[in-house]
Design an enzyme around this catalytic site. Structure first.
Site, PDB file in Angstrom:
ATOM      1  N   ILE A 143      14.048 -14.711  -0.855  1.00 21.62           N
ATOM      2  CA  ILE A 143      14.846 -14.856  -2.085  1.00 21.62           C
ATOM      3  C   ILE A 143      14.633 -13.714  -3.057  1.00 21.62           C
ATOM      4  O   ILE A 143      15.294 -13.646  -4.083  1.00 21.62           O
ATOM      5  CB  ILE A 143      14.528 -16.191  -2.785  1.00 21.62           C
ATOM      6  CG1 ILE A 143      13.026 -16.286  -3.133  1.00 21.62           C
ATOM      7  CG2 ILE A 143      14.969 -17.364  -1.948  1.00 21.62           C
ATOM      8  CD1 ILE A 143      12.678 -17.518  -3.934  1.00 21.62           C
ATOM      9  N   GLY A 144      13.712 -12.795  -2.747  1.00 25.58           N
ATOM     10  CA  GLY A 144      13.485 -11.679  -3.658  1.00 25.58           C
ATOM     11  C   GLY A 144      12.573 -10.640  -3.060  1.00 25.58           C
ATOM     12  O   GLY A 144      11.801 -10.910  -2.124  1.00 25.58           O
TER      13      GLY A 144
ATOM     14  N   GLY B  20      10.229  -7.137  -4.448  1.00 26.49           N
ATOM     15  CA  GLY B  20       9.784  -6.282  -5.519  1.00 26.49           C
ATOM     16  C   GLY B  20       9.058  -5.067  -4.987  1.00 26.49           C
ATOM     17  O   GLY B  20       9.004  -4.811  -3.784  1.00 26.49           O
TER      18      GLY B  20
ATOM     19  N   GLY C  77       5.881  -6.461  -2.931  1.00 31.02           N
ATOM     20  CA  GLY C  77       5.901  -7.537  -1.960  1.00 31.02           C
ATOM     21  C   GLY C  77       7.228  -8.248  -1.868  1.00 31.02           C
ATOM     22  O   GLY C  77       8.248  -7.776  -2.390  1.00 31.02           O
TER      23      GLY C  77
ATOM     24  N   VAL D 242       9.275 -12.283  -1.806  1.00 25.61           N
ATOM     25  CA  VAL D 242       9.199 -13.656  -2.298  1.00 25.61           C
ATOM     26  C   VAL D 242      10.044 -14.536  -1.379  1.00 25.61           C
ATOM     27  O   VAL D 242      11.223 -14.238  -1.122  1.00 25.61           O
ATOM     28  CB  VAL D 242       9.696 -13.770  -3.750  1.00 25.61           C
ATOM     29  CG1 VAL D 242       9.548 -15.208  -4.244  1.00 25.61           C
ATOM     30  CG2 VAL D 242       8.940 -12.815  -4.657  1.00 25.61           C
TER      31      VAL D 242
ATOM     32  N   LYS E 115       4.984 -15.613  -3.150  1.00 25.67           N
ATOM     33  CA  LYS E 115       5.009 -14.161  -3.337  1.00 25.67           C
ATOM     34  C   LYS E 115       3.940 -13.544  -2.436  1.00 25.67           C
ATOM     35  O   LYS E 115       2.747 -13.707  -2.671  1.00 25.67           O
ATOM     36  CB  LYS E 115       4.747 -13.794  -4.802  1.00 25.67           C
ATOM     37  CG  LYS E 115       4.764 -12.303  -5.071  1.00 25.67           C
ATOM     38  CD  LYS E 115       4.553 -12.023  -6.557  1.00 25.67           C
ATOM     39  CE  LYS E 115       4.572 -10.533  -6.851  1.00 25.67           C
ATOM     40  NZ  LYS E 115       4.372 -10.254  -8.293  1.00 25.67           N
TER      41      LYS E 115
ATOM     42  N   ASP F  63       6.522  -5.306 -17.772  1.00 31.63           N
ATOM     43  CA  ASP F  63       7.687  -5.104 -16.912  1.00 31.63           C
ATOM     44  C   ASP F  63       8.733  -6.192 -17.173  1.00 31.63           C
ATOM     45  O   ASP F  63       9.206  -6.863 -16.252  1.00 31.63           O
ATOM     46  CB  ASP F  63       7.273  -5.106 -15.441  1.00 31.63           C
ATOM     47  CG  ASP F  63       8.347  -4.526 -14.522  1.00 31.63           C
ATOM     48  OD1 ASP F  63       9.240  -3.819 -15.041  1.00 31.63           O
ATOM     49  OD2 ASP F  63       8.295  -4.765 -13.312  1.00 31.63           O
TER      50      ASP F  63
END
Length: 988
Positions: A682-683, A685, A688, A690, A704, A809
């Site tokens: 789902i994500g 970065g 790493g 997620v 994560k 961030d």
């Protein structure tokens, strides 16, 4: 079984403020419980559940599907959450299902089609999404009479099978995100009485078959993108029609002259289209007419001028009449006096009307809003206008009205806005306007008024929005009572002949944003007391006779964008700090005795004795300052030594599991995420990936997983652990557990496990991808709530932790939304603790980081110059985030180059054009329609535009280029909360 199902329902209720379920006890037969009805033939079987408007908070349990004898469910007007259980499909006897006005989400269950006897289905005013299930076709083709799913977030098109609803009477799909054309098949629903499909994204023309629905009582297609002409015979086709809403489309051609033949019409709205021609002459036939709006079209008068107004006086129920923003000519007929006392709103603004305001208008006792601005009306304001006791908004600006301001206006004690600027009024300002104790805005600028400013008027404490008397010939001093306007935002006094000193009481106007006093004869020095007006954005004192020195306190006016002190008799040294460092924001020309300042000003260097005179401190003050400075330095030294010693003995960073979390194994996380399946990704970065997953079989989580091969990933993991073990706040992501282990290959594995945020990230809502085009747009209230949530989280990190924390961030992808759309800030991989003593000003402390870290577009500009992480860096990121949320523009958009930034883009937009740079979806959802009352428009429009300006101003101030000019998060949060309270307290 039925009793158990009801008790399960009760258990799911978090709140029952009215106590209706207090009678739900096992010691009493459930058939005697409040809101429960049972069958007479089948003992103990529940047939109806009526809990309408009980303010219940909770979810609907699947156990409700066990009440198989239910025929009626009415749970409307509560605060029920979660999904509609699919188990409703078991209720095959159900005839009436009413779940409107709740907070339900998810899709409409497809198996509702199993409720074969359903006659009434009402799911409006929820948060439902997805398409209208095709399976519901079976219900529509059988017995369904009412199908209401408006005011949700449904997507897709309008299903053509709705046209098979031979029994349908009410069909309401409005205020969704439905696209495409209106299906011609809808014209087959011969019994249809209510068809509401407004405020969607429909295009094309209205199918001719719709005009065959002769049973229609109400037709609403407003707020779409429909075009074409309206059939001339429309009034003959709908003999029973009571309301017609065609506004806010792109219809053209003439207004059908057959409309008055629909004699039962009560509401008639054709506003914001491109209709031409004249108003039908026989509008007086509509004896039941209560509201009519033809505003913002291109309508013109015929040979008989404005005689259609005379015809409308036959409509004795009329309350709302708006023909503004057209091309009507002629004089207002005296016959307007024949309107009944029911008339509340009369608008003919932005036309080409001439002649006088008829004195007979004094007979309209019920009138609340009179808008005649921007015409060519002349003559005097009738003295009898003071008889309109209920008048709250009077807009006559932009005409050629002459004579005196009637003193009788002081009798209109309900008046909130009085706008008479840009006319030819003369004489004095009537002192008895001070009797209007509720007046919020008074605009009298650009007339021929003379005399003094009455203290009774300028002393009105209710004046909070605007006081303007500029461009007249007013004389005398500015009354001391000006300080009574403690909530005033804007004061314009320029281009008069006011004399005397600037009153020190002006310092009591703490909410002032704009103060313009240019072009008068004020003298003396600028009062020291004005140092309290730190919220000023624009200050103009030029072209007066002021003397003395420029107050050094102007250096501390961090939100001041423009300071004009030119053409006075000021002397001495020009300050160097704050606004005085930017020559584009100050103007001091025409003051021959000024010296010093920054070199760009080109002034002579001050003489030594002048500098000493300005900067010299009394010995006592100097001694106090030196002593305080010494104590601060000593305190800092002690704290630094303490922390250094403590850091040498402190063990390595502890994982959050050591205190209150139990570690979870790699194998368990692997199983929970389906072997870290790409379908659960789902994500992603910089450090790493997620994944979504189901932990322990019943808890949805986000995992994560750190990519330890990526530089900085391990430090990011430690930083996030260190932060998360020290914080807890409703607007910060909640960590469940942590995994620090090895995977099946023997490689090191580290992961953090959080609660899954079901509504994804703010990034996905602001900028949906190609596969997310059906994501509904956030409305104004949602965006403001999310901004306040994010500000609360950052303010907590900055000012309410044991040691202040810099997030480092902040950006839309790091703001997640839970199932209630509550925002939660996440990703603390770049977070840093401020090691300085908490006795110091936190905004001046800096974190122990180095190098440029963060995301381009959101990272503070000083970080690029080598400055270390600071609280003000977070404030900058929040400011950019806030501007992005309300403009819909990324800070990295291709339009921003060569130093042009999102901050500069918003900053250069003037107050009246801020609405133009808003995210277009906000305007379609939030901006009021119908009457537009100009500078002081109707309450909804004014509140919308003023508060959008306030939100943008907060974003600009937070994202200022220099850290010293940014407000802190406490101030930003407070101002955002104030905007929300002001904007929504009246239910906009």
């Amino acid at each position: 079984m039925d009793e158990a199902a009801l008790l399960a329902f009760k258990d799911k209720m978090i709140e029952d403020p009215r106590g209706i379920m207090s009678s739900w006890k096992e010691s009493v037969s459930h058939c005697n419980w409040l809101g429960v009805s049972c069958s007479r033939r089948h003992a103990g079987r529940v047939t109806a559940l009526d809990l309408m408007n009980q303010k219940l908070i909770g979810t609907i349990p699947p156990d409700i599907g066990n009440l198989t004898f239910l025929r009626r469910i009415d749970l409307r007007a509560n605060r029920l959450r979660g999904n509609i259980p699919e188990e409703f499909g078991r209720l095959f006897r159900l005839k009436r299902l009413v779940l409107g006005n709740n907070e339900l989400e998810g899709e409409i269950p497809r198996n509702l089609s199993s409720c074969i006897d359903m006659q009434y289905l009402c799911l409006n005013f929820n948060r439902l999404s997805g398409r209208i299930p095709d399976e519901l076709r079976y219900l529509v083709e059988r017995k369904l009479i009412t199908f209401v799913v408006g005011w949700n977030n449904l997507t897709g098109g309008i299903p053509n099978w709705l046209g098979n609803g031979s029994s349908l009477v009410n069909l309401e799909l409005q205020q969704n995100n439905l696209k495409g054309r209106i299906p011609a098949e809808l014209g087959s629903i011969s019994r249809l009485e209510l068809l509401h499909i407004g405020f969607n994204k429909l295009t094309g023309r209205i199918p001719s078959s719709i005009y065959n629905l002769t049973s229609l009582l109400s037709l609403a297609v407003n707020g779409n993108g429909l075009h074409g002409k309206i059939p001339p015979e429309i009034g003959n086709n709908f003999p029973h029609l009571q309301s017609l809403y065609l506004g806010q489309n792109r219809f053209s051609g003439q207004v059908p002259h057959s409309l008055p033949n629909a004699t039962r019409l009560g509401d008639l709205f054709l506003e914001r289209n491109s209709f031409t021609g004249s108003v039908p002459a026989n509008m007086g036939n509509l004896m039941d007419l209560t509201k009519i709006s033809f505003s913002v079209n291109q309508l013109q008068t015929g040979l008989d001028g404005l005689s259609f107004l005379t015809a409308l006086t036959n409509c004795t129920k009329l309350k709302y009449l708006d023909f503004g923003y057209n091309i009507f000519r002629g004089e207002i007929p005296a016959s307007v006096a024949n309107f009944t006392n029911l008339l509340r709103i009369l608008s003919l603004a932005e036309n080409r009307i001439t002649g006088n305001i008829p004195p007979e208008i004094e007979n309209l006792n019920g009138l609340q809003i009179l808008a005649l601005y921007n015409n060519s009306i002349d003559g005097e304001i009738p003295h009898g206008i003071g008889k309109l006791q209920n008048l709250t908004y009077l807009y006559l600006w932009g005409n050629s009205i002459s004579g005196a301001i009637p003193s009788s206006l002081g009798n209109v004690t309900q008046l909130l806005r009085l706008s008479l600027q840009y006319n030819q009024l003369e004489g004095n300002i009537p002192p008895n306007l001070g009797r209007c104790q509720q007046l919020q805005a008074l605009a009298l600028s650009n007339n021929n008024l003379n005399g003094t400013i009455p203290k009774e008027v300028i002393g009105l404490s209710s004046l909070s929005l605007y006081f303007g008397v500029a461009g007249n010939s007013l004389t005398g001093p500015l009354p001391l009572e000006v300080g009574n306007m403690s909530q005033i935002v804007e004061v314009e006094l320029f281009d008069n002949s006011l004399t005397g000193e600037i009153p020190s009481t002006l310092s009591q106007c703490l909410m002032l944003v704009n103060l313009d006093m240019v072009g008068n004869f004020f003298e003396g020095s600028i009062p020291p007391s004005l140092r309290t007006l730190i919220g000023l954005v624009y200050l103009n004192l030029s072209r007066n006779r002021l003397s003395g020195q420029i107050p050094i306190y102007f250096e501390n006016f961090t939100v001041l964008e423009k300071l004009n002190l030119s053409f006075n008799s000021l002397e001495g040294e020009v300050p160097h700090e704050g606004i005085f460092r930017d020559i584009k924001r100050i103007s001091i020309m025409g003051n021959k005795e000024l010296c010093g300042g920054i070199k760009e000003l080109g002034l002579l260097t001050c003489k030594v004795h002048d500098i000493k005179k300005r900067r010299k401190l009394p010995k006592l003050k100097f001694f106090i300052a030196v002593t305080i400075s010494f104590l601060i330095v000593l305190t800092c030294f002690i704290v630094v030594v303490y922390w250094r010693r403590k850091s040498r003995t402190r063990p390595s960073v502890a994982l959050p599991t050591e205190e209150r979390f139990q570690k979870v194994s790699y194998a368990k996380l692997r199983h929970a995420t389906g072997d870290f399946s790409p379908s659960n990704l789902i994500g992603q970065g910089s450090h790493g990936f997620v994944y979504s997953g189901m932990l322990d079989g019943n808890r949805q989580v986000a995992v994560k997983v750190l990519n330890l091969n990526q530089k900085g990933a391990f430090n990011s993991f430690l930083a996030e652990c260190e932060v998360l073990r020290n914080i807890r706040h409703r607007n910060l992501v909640n960590i469940i557990t942590v995994c620090s282990s090895i995977d099946f290959t023997g490689a090191e594995f580290k992961a953090l496990v959080y609660d899954l945020m079901r509504n994804g990230s703010l990034e996905q809502w602001l900028h949906p991808g190609e596969n997310q085009l059906d994501v509904p747009k956030l409305n104004l209230r949602q965006r403001l709530d999310i901004a306040i949530d994010a500000a609360s989280a950052i303010e907590y990190l900055h000012h309410h932790c044991q040691m202040s924390i810099v997030h480092g961030d902040l950006k839309p992808s790091n703001v997640l939304l839970d199932h209630d759309m509550v925002a939660r800030v996440c990703d603390f991989g770049l977070a840093r603790f401020l090691r300085e003593s908490t006795n110091l000003d936190a905004s001046q402390c800096q974190a122990n980081s180095s190098g440029l870290k963060g995301t381009i577009g959101y990272v503070a500009p000083e970080y690029g110059l080598g400055r270390t992480s600071s609280l003000q860096g977070d404030v900058y990121s929040f400011g950019i985030l806030l501007l992005e949320m309300f403009t819909g523009i990324r800070p990295t958009d291709v339009m921003f180059k060569d130093g042009w930034t999102l901050h500069e883009f918003v900053k250069t937009a003037r107050h009246k054009s801020l609405v133009k740079i808003l995210d277009p979806s906000l305007l379609s959802m939030e901006h009021p329609v119908g009457i537009d009352y100009g500078q002081f428009s109707d309450a909804g429009t004014v509140r919308f535009e003023e508060n959008i300006a306030n939100i943008m101003r907060i974003g600009v101030l937070c994202s200022a280029k220099l850290p010293i000019e940014r407000m802190d998060m406490t101030n930003a949060l407070s101002k955002l909360c104030a905007v929300r309270e002001k904007l929504f307290r009246c239910g906009m």
